[in-house]
Design a protein around this motif. Structure first.
Motif, mmCIF file in Angstrom:
data_model
loop_
_atom_site.group_PDB
_atom_site.id
_atom_site.type_symbol
_atom_site.label_atom_id
_atom_site.label_comp_id
_atom_site.label_asym_id
_atom_site.label_seq_id
_atom_site.Cartn_x
_atom_site.Cartn_y
_atom_site.Cartn_z
ATOM 1 N N LYS A 113 16.573 6.737 -3.202
ATOM 2 C CA LYS A 113 16.833 8.068 -3.768
ATOM 3 C C LYS A 113 16.182 8.271 -5.136
ATOM 4 N N GLU A 114 15.741 7.174 -5.773
ATOM 5 C CA GLU A 114 15.124 7.263 -7.093
ATOM 6 C C GLU A 114 13.601 7.351 -7.049
ATOM 7 N N LEU A 115 13.014 7.199 -5.880
ATOM 8 C CA LEU A 115 11.557 7.170 -5.759
ATOM 9 C C LEU A 115 11.020 8.593 -5.598
ATOM 10 N N SER A 116 10.914 9.295 -6.707
ATOM 11 C CA SER A 116 10.551 10.711 -6.679
ATOM 12 C C SER A 116 9.126 10.996 -7.150
ATOM 13 N N ASP A 117 8.418 9.991 -7.675
ATOM 14 C CA ASP A 117 7.097 10.206 -8.245
ATOM 15 C C ASP A 117 6.043 10.245 -7.130
ATOM 16 N N ILE A 118 5.524 11.431 -6.859
ATOM 17 C CA ILE A 118 4.568 11.596 -5.764
ATOM 18 C C ILE A 118 3.270 10.847 -6.034
ATOM 19 N N ASP A 119 2.835 10.801 -7.286
ATOM 20 C CA ASP A 119 1.599 10.069 -7.610
ATOM 21 C C ASP A 119 1.742 8.585 -7.296
ATOM 22 N N ASN A 120 2.911 8.025 -7.596
ATOM 23 C CA ASN A 120 3.137 6.614 -7.271
ATOM 24 C C ASN A 120 3.129 6.379 -5.758
ATOM 25 N N TRP A 121 3.711 7.312 -5.019
ATOM 26 C CA TRP A 121 3.683 7.205 -3.561
ATOM 27 C C TRP A 121 2.244 7.237 -3.051
ATOM 28 N N LYS A 122 1.438 8.139 -3.600
ATOM 29 C CA LYS A 122 0.033 8.243 -3.181
ATOM 30 C C LYS A 122 -0.719 6.945 -3.455
ATOM 31 N N LYS A 123 -0.497 6.375 -4.648
ATOM 32 C CA LYS A 123 -1.164 5.126 -5.007
ATOM 33 C C LYS A 123 -0.747 4.002 -4.059
ATOM 34 N N TYR A 124 0.556 3.967 -3.764
ATOM 35 C CA TYR A 124 1.042 2.916 -2.881
ATOM 36 C C TYR A 124 0.421 3.036 -1.491
ATOM 37 N N PHE A 125 0.412 4.243 -0.945
ATOM 38 C CA PHE A 125 -0.112 4.445 0.400
ATOM 39 C C PHE A 125 -1.635 4.316 0.446
ATOM 40 N N HIS A 126 -2.318 4.606 -0.651
ATOM 41 C CA HIS A 126 -3.773 4.430 -0.657
ATOM 42 C C HIS A 126 -4.127 2.961 -0.427
ATOM 43 N N LEU A 127 -3.465 2.065 -1.132
ATOM 44 C CA LEU A 127 -3.737 0.632 -0.980
ATOM 45 C C LEU A 127 -3.263 0.108 0.363
ATOM 46 N N ASN A 128 -2.060 0.462 0.736
ATOM 47 C CA ASN A 128 -1.394 -0.184 1.858
ATOM 48 C C ASN A 128 -1.604 0.475 3.219
ATOM 49 N N VAL A 129 -2.038 1.737 3.222
ATOM 50 C CA VAL A 129 -2.225 2.441 4.490
ATOM 51 C C VAL A 129 -3.590 3.117 4.582
ATOM 52 N N PHE A 130 -3.896 4.024 3.649
ATOM 53 C CA PHE A 130 -5.103 4.844 3.785
ATOM 54 C C PHE A 130 -6.375 3.996 3.772
ATOM 55 N N GLY A 131 -6.475 3.075 2.814
ATOM 56 C CA GLY A 131 -7.646 2.219 2.734
ATOM 57 C C GLY A 131 -7.776 1.307 3.944
ATOM 58 N N VAL A 132 -6.651 0.840 4.445
ATOM 59 C CA VAL A 132 -6.643 -0.020 5.631
ATOM 60 C C VAL A 132 -7.202 0.737 6.835
ATOM 61 N N CYS A 133 -6.746 1.967 7.002
ATOM 62 C CA CYS A 133 -7.220 2.780 8.131
ATOM 63 C C CYS A 133 -8.713 3.067 7.999
ATOM 64 N N ALA A 134 -9.162 3.349 6.767
ATOM 65 C CA ALA A 134 -10.583 3.647 6.548
ATOM 66 C C ALA A 134 -11.456 2.440 6.872
ATOM 67 N N LEU A 135 -11.048 1.256 6.408
ATOM 68 C CA LEU A 135 -11.814 0.042 6.699
ATOM 69 C C LEU A 135 -11.806 -0.247 8.192
#
Length: 258
Positions: A113-135
């Protein structure tokens, strides 16, 4: 499945932890003139991994690329693989094998419930999901004419909720579903979602020290004290045994304890 093939091998997060051990142990098995392409942020860590690989198997070529995988674009992956494959005749290889190991634990000091920072979510998913899918998309295009093996390092946390691990679990769940869909669509590609269990790495040290869950902190502390926490060598050996035995269905989630 016989891993003793002339292989083009790609692995992310190769400078430490499971990635380093996986890189070394996989490369130990490949035939001469195989090519290993290793990604991580730490240049010195990559060079150490390369040194250890060549000490065991100096008949293969190892190329390392120090990149910030939390910021990388699809174009950068494309250009880097262009560089890595310069002068390489892909069709002369017997297999293309990729291990998507890169990952971070996320912010474990906060509840969901405390994870409200959208920029942090984007950074997390870029490393762990988006970049993985792109590679992985680049991998699929480059090597469509030779047998392909795809291993995604996943986690039990991606299929079962744990306190303090909303970011980590969400990323692992999204990533695993991507690879399950890939396996469904690409019948000629072998896909394994491998969950390595609780391993003695920097990630579990962060959980032990910083998790907002007292239960998790104490669990990892007790596991280390009693020496029941897994080593990178043990879980890597299990992963390779699972691949060699090939009793799983493409796309399956296989845990160390299965």
């Amino acid at each position: 499945m016989d891993l003793n093939k002339k292989t083009i091998f790609i692995l992310t997060g190769a400078s430490k932890g499971i990635g380093k051990t996986m890189a070394i142990e996989c490369c130990r098995l490949f035939k001469p003139k195989s090519l290993a392409i290793l990604f991580a942020r730490s240049a010195s860590g990559l060079e150490e991994t390369k040194k250890e690989i060549l000490a065991l198997n100096n008949d293969i070529t190892v190329k390392v690329f120090s990149l910030d995988l939390g910021e990388i674009s699809a174009k950068e992956y494309h250009e880097t693989l262009d560089d890595a494959l310069t002068g390489v005749e892909v069709n002369e290889f017997e297999r293309a094998f990729i291990v998507h190991n890169v990952g971070s634990v996320g912010d474990v000091t906060k509840s969901a419930k405390e994870l409200s920072d959208i920029d942090n979510w984007k950074k997390y998913f870029h490393l762990n999901v988006f970049g993985v899918c792109a590679l992985n998309a680049e991998f699929m295009k480059r090597f469509e004419d030779i047998p392909r093996l795809v291993v995604n390092i996943t986690s039990k946390v991606g299929i079962e909720p744990f306190p303090s691990m909303a970011e980590y679990g969400s990323g692992k769940a999204a990533r695993e579903m991507y690879f399950r869909v890939l396996a469904l669509e690409e019948k000629d590609v072998v896909v394994l979602n491998y969950s390595p269990g609780p391993v003695d790495t920097d990630m579990t040290i962060i959980l032990q020290n910083e998790s907002m869950s007292e239960e998790l902190r104490e669990g990892f502390r007790s596991s280390r004290e009693q020496k029941t926490i897994l080593t990178t060598q043990l879980t890597t050996a299990k992963c390779l045994a699972v691949i060699k035995e090939f009793k799983f269905k493409s796309g399956d989630h296989v845990d160390f304890y299965d």
